[in-house]
Design a protein around this motif. Structure first.
Motif, short mmCIF file in Angstrom:
data_model
loop_
_atom_site.label_atom_id
_atom_site.label_comp_id
_atom_site.label_asym_id
_atom_site.label_seq_id
_atom_site.Cartn_x
_atom_site.Cartn_y
_atom_site.Cartn_z
N MET A 1 -9.47 3.45 0.61
CA MET A 1 -8.62 3.34 1.80
C MET A 1 -8.46 4.96 2.22
SD MET A 1 -6.03 0.31 1.02
CE MET A 1 -4.98 0.69 2.38
N HIS B 1 0.89 -1.12 -0.02
CA HIS B 1 0.08 0.11 -0.04
C HIS B 1 0.86 1.20 0.04
CE1 HIS B 1 -3.45 -2.44 1.26
NE2 HIS B 1 -2.51 -3.20 1.86
N GLU C 1 -0.91 3.10 -3.83
CA GLU C 1 -0.33 1.68 -4.47
C GLU C 1 -1.44 0.67 -4.69
OE1 GLU C 1 3.37 1.56 -5.53
OE2 GLU C 1 2.12 0.02 -6.92
N VAL C 2 -1.52 0.51 -6.04
CA VAL C 2 -2.91 -0.57 -6.24
C VAL C 2 -2.88 -1.71 -5.24
CG1 VAL C 2 -1.55 -1.57 -8.16
CG2 VAL C 2 -4.12 -1.43 -7.81
N CYS C 3 -3.86 -2.18 -4.58
CA CYS C 3 -3.79 -3.35 -3.65
C CYS C 3 -5.04 -4.00 -3.64
CB CYS C 3 -3.68 -2.55 -2.02
SG CYS C 3 -4.97 -1.32 -1.67
N HIS D 1 -8.83 -0.56 -3.16
CA HIS D 1 -7.96 0.48 -3.28
C HIS D 1 -8.27 1.85 -3.24
CE1 HIS D 1 -4.17 2.63 -4.68
NE2 HIS D 1 -4.62 2.56 -5.88
N CYS E 1 -4.69 5.83 -0.50
CA CYS E 1 -3.62 4.77 -0.73
C CYS E 1 -3.07 4.83 -2.15
CB CYS E 1 -4.32 3.39 -0.56
SG CYS E 1 -3.11 2.26 -1.07
CU LIG Z 1 -4.00 0.77 -2.23
#
Ligand SMILES: [Cu+2]
Ligand code: HEM
Ligand SMILES: [Cu+2]
Lengths: 636, 353
Positions: free
Chosen positions: B296, B238, B287-289, B293, B285
């Motif tokens: 968050m 993340h 960073e692709v999670c 995503h 967030c």
């Molecule tokens: Cu993310």
């Protein structure tokens, strides 16, 4: 083909070509090639190039369509997408909206397809294949067989990727960079299941294809140049393809390693990238791995890859701009120098994609210095293009329009690299729409323009017919305007902090603005996409019904235009032309006194143009004359 | 029915367009094809007109959108990066305008004219030198400046480091969790194997420092005081992004990262200034999670030190709410695991017998 015959009497290097040519005749006489050998499992670089092209265009269409779908979601978040259900099935959920997982899958596939399948295979595969032998004066690639394999590996890779679109859990969805642990753990998202496995298989096949192609391009350029075609006389297209192939050869294996370790982590229980993970209600046994390792490996390919995508487009542009400005490319040596400089530097800047990954600040500092150095040769190239136009006599063919457009996009996207390369500033902008704007302009659009320009320019050589120019103009202006309208506004959103790969922005106060702008960009995207249908029509229609092409429609100097209008396997019917000068003798003063108009092709000896030769060429002219006399004696 | 008619109309238009196209092609074949026709002039004119129109439009939009750009920076380093950012923006906008103007103006000016004398100009060492040197100098200035700002941000003075408030922020699918060190200002040990539904952080309560750690619902920080965010992730990557603070740091499973900053404006001040009583600083967030995503979100509350102290004192440690965790930690877990596996082995042996 030229390599696997060996004739004892070929004691003089120059005679080598005579023999290949004899062999070519033999070839034509003895065995009529079957349809399958000729058009499907062909070893002719021209057919292989068209195979790459058609496959690339297919992917471009699909990749573009995906972007239209997710732009609908972004521009019109309230819109009911029921009408896509026949196409997407359950990826449209009960409320008639795109499933967020599928949104990510679309983004991921769009990126993968565009970067690798369209702008690497479709661009480099097409034009390296088509132009290297034709422009350096070779009958074919060093190894036609490897070349054929290169395409079929790409084809296999395409098939696997295509299948992955239809698996139950969807295709890979972790972004085109597929960072682990997300991509390593099927429990993290549906796309990390079978879809991800297929992604890895497909990319592995793709890497094999690129390597086979690359080895061939490099070998061919080094070994099969015709007489007189020294490196200093290579057209800039060939320089670009050559350096591109070297970059690919050095960087793709690293991606392969990264992918292999990921495959191990996924299926053999290793922990290269995994450590201390608690997911789905359980703690995984993996310890000691590092997700950062993957990022280093990936970007060690990833950054050179952006130049693998861009350099061929720049090479194509150099050729087209010089031809249509009727003027030599400005600063040939500087152009070659900057291609080499960019090629070298592109290997030592990769970590600028990782400024916020938590790496040592000292490394961040080093990579900022190196990154900003690479802007210098890029700037030099832009200035040289502009100066080439200065005091030219410009003919706006569709290819020329796209080339000028490319230079503009290259500049507009390049300048924001200066900001992103500055690590202190990148903290805010990393993984926002600012980055999306940057790379879509400088890499995506610029390279796409290069590819389209190349198609318009070499279509007559490929298919013996002309594409329609008026449709070409319309295609250009709609695309050019469309691309700027889609990607320029993204800078504003990026500065405001909008993160990329977001399904929707409505959850945050900070990202509530720009609703109208998003809708506007989506409309522009749809228009730009629709404009490509004009191109598709023009392409396929002209292939069969276009005006018949003359032998040298643009008045070009390079060797491909000395070959027959529809060259057979072996390219030239008689001798391979010999090269006596560089490729950029456009509008040479006094050429008319030598009986030429505004161009003197590369195969015209300097001693036939005494009036237009520059002072230092007079000496060379004498040498060439003596050589040719000698040769005649030997042969006669 | 409407769709059908619409479809029919579209088809008709396409057919007509195609016919027109055919006629035009045939006419052009019959008439012969001039090397350069009237369209060249049209294209050249567009090369001039459209970029000018584009620049005017962009300038106009930049004006009206100015209020949505960078939100005001509310951290000390953020003010430094913003200044550098705007200077750099002016520089690149200038570069963008000058080079694009030259490109399109030349394209227009040197459009094909019968009998135009082309200058056979293919090399000039001085020119190349100039346009290698000029960007190099500009870039050097930007690099040195950027480097200074970077190190201001990254090297924390010893005294500040010591007095800084240590906060942990942890990303998981899909949300942020924060942990404060409690009275001892020391974050206790953790281990991912200790995570369960209640003990989200996997705190190790064999470590005394863990005992007073607390996990609030929002991130509170005092204005003007140094803060260190200790960033970690539980499942996948993340990235903590707090746009107002110019703060971004990846959250990496298995590796702790840090971000040091000093907030400069309280939430209340910001609300008053913006005239938005419900304004909040947010964390997103980047960073692709996975699926969530884009959602968050976490709130940061910046307050005066007095309020902050009061809030801090009111927070109840985790152990107070979940006393059954007292004393549980890695040692006991490993012991238990060992015992379990022994037992399993025994059972297996018995079964085999
Ligand atoms: Cu993310
Ligand atoms: C003027 C020279 C350039 C500089 C200084 C530069 C700098 C950067 C930096 C620092 C990033 C990372 C931004 C971030 O993720 O936060 C970036 C991203 C990127 N750049 Fe460039 N760039 C330059 C030219 C180019 C060129 C010529 C291309 C393509 C041919 C390119 C393609 C990309 C791509 C594809 C990304 C995004 C990758 C991703 O995260 O998905 N850049 N650039
Ligand atoms: Cu890069």
């Amino acid at each position: 083909m030229a390599t696997h015959i060996h004739n004892e009497s070929a004691s003089i290097d120059a005679l080598h070509h005579e023999h290949t040519q004899e062999h070519a005749h033999e070839h034509e006489h003895h065995h009529e090639e079957s349809f399958i050998r000729k058009y499907i499992f062909s070893e002719d670089h021209k057919i292989i190039s068209k195979q790459f092209l058609i496959t690339g265009l297919f992917w471009a269409f699909l990749g573009g369509l995906m972007s239209v779908i997710f732009r609908l979601q972004l521009g019109f978040p309230e819109m009911k997408l029921e009408f896509l259900r026949p196409l997407l099935g359950t990826w449209i959920n009960e409320t008639g909206k795109l499933d967020p997982n599928f949104y990510l899958a679309l983004v991921t596939m769009h990126g993968t397809i565009m970067v690798f399948f369209v702008l690497t295979a479709g661009l480099s595969g097409t034009f390296s294949n088509f132009l290297i032998p034709l422009q350096i004066g070779a009958r074919d690639m060093a190894s036609g067989f490897l070349n054929m394999l290169s395409y079929w590996f790409f084809f296999a890779s395409s098939v696997v990727m295509f299948i992955s679109l239809f698996v139950e859990t969807g295709p890979a969805a972790g972004g085109w960079v597929v960072y682990p642990p997300l991509s390593a753990l099927p429990q993290a998202m549906p796309g990390s299941g079978l879809g991800m496995t297929l992604w890895l298989v497909s990319m592995s096949l793709f890497i094999v294809s690129t390597l086979l192609g690359g080895i061939n391009y490099i070998t061919t350029v080094i070994n099969l140049r015709t007489q007189g075609m020294s490196f200093a006389r290579l057209p800039l297209t060939i320089w670009a393809f050559f350096v591109t192939a070297v970059l690919g050869l050095l960087s793709f294996p690293v991606l392969f390693a990264a992918a292999l370790l990921l495959i191990f982590d996924r299926s053999l229980g290793t922990s290269f990238y995994l450590s201390e993970i608690y997911i789905g209600g359980e703690a995984l046994p993996n310890m000691g791995g590092s997700p950062i390792l993957y990022q280093h490996l990936f970007w060690f390919l990833g950054h050179p890859e952006v130049y693998i995508v861009l350099l061929p487009a720049l090479g194509i542009t150099s050729e087209i701009i010089a031809t249509n400005a009727r003027k030599p490319i400005f600063g040939y040596k500087a152009m070659v120098g900057s291609i080499l400089g960019i090629g070298f530097l592109s290997f030592i800047v990769w970590a600028h994609h990782m400024f916020t990954s938590g790496m040592d600040p000292f490394l961040g500092s080093v990579f900022m210095f190196l990154t900003l150095i690479i802007a210098v040769p890029s700037a030099v190239k832009a200035f040289n293009y502009i100066t080439t136009l200065w005091r030219g006599n410009i003919i706006f063919t569709p290819a020329m329009l796209f080339s000028v457009g490319l230079v503009s996009l290259f500049i507009s996207g390049g300048v924001t690299g200066i900001i992103l390369g500055n690590n202190a500033l990148d903290i805010q902008l990393h993984d926002t729409y600012f980055v999306v704007a940057h790379f879509h302009l400088v890499m995506g659009s610029a390279s796409f323009f290069g590819m389209v320009a190349g198609i318009y320019h070499w279509f007559p050589k490929m298919f013996g017919r002309m594409m329609d120019e008026k449709l070409g103009y319309i295609h250009f202006w709609l695309t050019f305007i469309g691309v700027y309208l889609v990607f320029f506004p993204m800078h504003y959103m990026g500065i405001a902090g909008f993160p990329r790969r977001y399904y929707s922005f409505t959850g945050f106060d900070a990202f509530k603005s720009f609703v109208d702008l998003n809708a506007f960009m989506s409309v522009a995207a749809i228009i730009a996409f629709s404009a490509q249908l004009i191109f598709a029509f023009n392409f396929f229609y002209s292939m069969f019904r276009g005006r018949r092409a003359p032998q040298n429609p643009w008045g070009s100097n390079t060797l491909e235009w000395t070959a027959p209008i529809n060259p057979g396997h072996g390219n030239w019917i008689g001798d391979i032309p010999k090269v006596y000068r560089w490729a950029y003798d456009y509008s040479k003063p006094n050429a008319d006194k030598d009986g030429f108009t505004d161009f003197i092709p590369q195969n015209i000896p300097l001693y036939q143009t005494p009036h237009s030769n520059l002072p230092h060429e007079q000496e060379l002219a004498k040498i060439q004359e003596a050589e040719d006399r000698e040769m005649k004696k030997l042969v006669g | 029915m409407v769709n059908f008619i619409l479809g029919l109309i579209v088809c008709l238009i396409l057919i007509i367009a195609f016919m027109l196209f055919r006629v035009q092609t045939i006419v052009s074949i019959v008439k012969g094809h001039p090397r350069v026709g009237f369209s060249n002039k049209v294209n050249a004119a567009l090369m001039l007109i459209l970029p000018i129109a584009g620049v005017i439009a962009a300038g106009w939009y930049s004006g009206i959108a100015a209020k949505y750009y960078l939100p005001e920076a509310v951290s000390i380093h953020g003010k430094q990066t913003d200044f550098l950012f705007w200077v750099a923006i002016y520089i690149i906008v200038a570069m963008f305008l000058v080079t694009n103007a030259a490109l399109f103006y030349f394209a227009y000016k040197y459009q094909y004219k019968e009998g135009r004398k082309v200058t056979f100009f293919y090399d000039n060492a001085q020119l190349e030198m100039v346009w290698t040197a000029v960007p190099a100098i500009i870039l050097t200035v930007l690099v040195l400046w950027g480097n200074k700002v970077w190190w201001n941000m990254m090297s924390i003075p010893e005294d500040q480091k010591k007095q800084a408030l240590q906060i942990e922020i942890m990303g998981k699918q899909f949300g942020w969790y924060t942990r404060y060190p409690g009275k001892d200002n020391k974050l206790g040990r953790y281990d991912f194997r200790l995570i369960d539904e209640v003990n989200e952080f996997g705190l190790d309560f064999e470590d005394k420092a863990s005992e007073d750690d607390f996990m609030p619902k929002e991130l509170h920080i005092p204005v003007g005081k140094p803060v260190v965010l200790n960033v970690r992730a539980r499942d996948v990557l993340h990235s903590v992004f707090a746009p107002h603070f110019r703060l971004k740091m990846d959250a990496v499973p298995g590796m702790r990262t840090q971000f040091f900053f000093i907030p400069t404006k309280t939430t209340a001040q910001m609300r008053a200034e913006l005239g938005k009583p419900d304004f909040n600083y947010e964390i997103a967030c980047t960073e692709v999670c996975g699926k969530g995503h884009f959602a968050m979100k976490y709130i940061i509350v910046v307050e005066e030190e007095k309020e902050f102290k009061k809030w801090y004192a009111e927070q109840k440690p985790f152990l107070e709410n979940n006393p059954e965790y007292r004393g549980k930690g890695m040692k006991s877990l490993l012991k238990k695991n060992l015992a379990d596996s022994e037992k399993n082995k025994k059972q297996k042996e018995l079964a085999e017998l």
